[in-house]
Design a protein around this motif. Structure first.
Motif, PDB file in Angstrom:
ATOM      1  N   SER A 102      43.105  51.181  40.487  1.00 24.23           N
ATOM      2  CA  SER A 102      43.545  50.132  39.521  1.00 24.23           C
ATOM      3  C   SER A 102      42.288  49.842  38.561  1.00 24.23           C
ATOM      4  N   ILE A 164      50.646  48.148  37.194  1.00 24.97           N
ATOM      5  CA  ILE A 164      50.418  46.986  37.309  1.00 24.97           C
ATOM      6  C   ILE A 164      49.636  46.547  35.932  1.00 24.97           C
ATOM      7  N   ALA A 166      47.684  43.389  34.067  1.00 26.45           N
ATOM      8  CA  ALA A 166      47.063  42.122  34.346  1.00 26.45           C
ATOM      9  C   ALA A 166      46.191  41.616  33.092  1.00 26.45           C
ATOM     10  N   GLN A 172      43.532  42.504  37.746  1.00 28.89           N
ATOM     11  CA  GLN A 172      44.181  43.750  38.041  1.00 28.89           C
ATOM     12  C   GLN A 172      43.845  44.091  39.405  1.00 28.89           C
ATOM     13  N   ALA A 175      45.829  42.032  41.979  1.00 28.96           N
ATOM     14  CA  ALA A 175      47.207  42.225  41.916  1.00 28.96           C
ATOM     15  C   ALA A 175      47.356  43.641  42.862  1.00 28.96           C
ATOM     16  N   SER A 176      46.542  44.539  42.706  1.00 25.63           N
ATOM     17  CA  SER A 176      46.538  45.807  43.338  1.00 25.63           C
ATOM     18  C   SER A 176      46.298  45.707  44.691  1.00 25.63           C
ATOM     19  N   ARG A 178      47.279  42.985  46.605  1.00 22.74           N
ATOM     20  CA  ARG A 178      48.364  42.505  46.905  1.00 22.74           C
ATOM     21  C   ARG A 178      49.466  43.572  47.063  1.00 22.74           C
TER      22      ARG A 178
END
Length: 211
Positions: A102, A164, A166, A172, A175-176, A178
C-alpha cells in the motif's frame, strides 16, 4: 595503479546514480511504473543520457529502486514461516504484505509483472511466492485456511489492494489494514462456506509451485 583508479566510480557519478534511484523511488511509489524515464531524469536533475548510462532499462532501474522493499518482503515471509502456528504466520504475512504494497504502488506493479530482463527481481519474487505457498499449505493442514485457497488469490488480493485510493499516505495504510482484515476473514475456513468460482489465472506463472 592508474588502471585501478580508473575503475573507481567518480564521486559525481555516484551522486548521480543515487539521485536517480531516489527520484525513481518517489515517482514509482506515487505514480507507478508508467512514469517515463525522462521524468525520472528530470526529477533527479540529470540528463537522459546519464540515466541510461547507469540504468539501461526501466526494469534494471526498478529492480534496484525496489531492493529495500524486496528485502522487507523476504523478512516478512521468513517470519511467517518461522511462526509455530501456521495460520497466525499466514495472517501476519497477509497483513504486512498488504501494508508494504500500500505504501508503494510501483512495487506492486513490479511484483505482479513478468520483468523478464530483471533476473534478480524475478528470483527474489519467486522465492517470496514459493515461501507463501509453503506457508499456505501448512495453514491448510491445520484446518484454519480454507482448502480451496490458491496462490492466484494472493495475486488478486495484491491487485485489489493496489486499487485503494485515499487522501493521504496514512489513510492509504489504514484502508489497506482494514482490507487485509476482510481478506483474512474470507480466507479463514468455516463450517458453511460456499464454494468459490473457478480460479482465474493471473499475471504470474511459476514453475514448480502448486497454485
Amino acid at each position: 595503479m592508474t588502471d585501478h583508479l580508473s575503475r573507481i566510480p567518480r564521486s559525481d557519478a555516484v551522486d548521480n546514480r543515487e539521485r536517480i534511484l531516489e527520484a525513481a523511488r518517489v515517482l514509482f511509489a506515487t505514480e507507478g511504473l508508467n512514469v517515463p524515464l525522462r521524468e525520472v531524469a528530470r526529477r533527479a536533475e540529470v540528463g537522459p543520457a546519464t540515466l541510461y548510462r547507469h540504468f539501461p532499462t526501466k526494469e534494471i532501474l526498478a529492480t534496484e529502486a525496489f531492493a529495500e522493499q524486496m528485502r522487507t518482503c523476504h523478512a516478512v515471509v521468513d517470519e511467517g514461516l518461522a511462526d509455530p502456528d501456521p495460520w497466525r504466520g499466514f495472517c501476519s504475512v497477509i497483513e504486512k504484505i498488504c501494508e508494504l504494497h500500500s505504501r508503494d504502488r510501483g512495487f506492486t506493479a513490479a511484483f505482479v509483472s513478468a520483468f523478464p530482463k530483471a533476473v534478480d527481481f524475478i528470483a527474489d519474487r519467486d522465492y517470496a511466492l514459493k515461501a507463501i505457498a509453503e506457508l499456505a499449505g501448512r495453514a491448510k493442514d491445520t484446518g484454519k485456511l480454507r482448502p480451496d485457497f490458491v496462490l492466484d488469490d494472493l495475486i488478486l488480493m495484491l491487485m485489489a489492494n493496489n486499487g485503494i485510493q485515499a487522501a493521504s499516505a496514512a489513510a492509504q495504510v489504514a484502508a489497506s489494514r482494514r482490507f487485509a482484515a476482510l481478506v483474512i476473514q474470507a480466507f479463514r475456513a468455516g463450517p458453511a462456506q460456499a464454494p468459490l468460482p473457478p480460479v482465474a489465472r493471473l499475471a504470474l506463472v511459476m514453475p514448480g509451485v502448486t497454485r
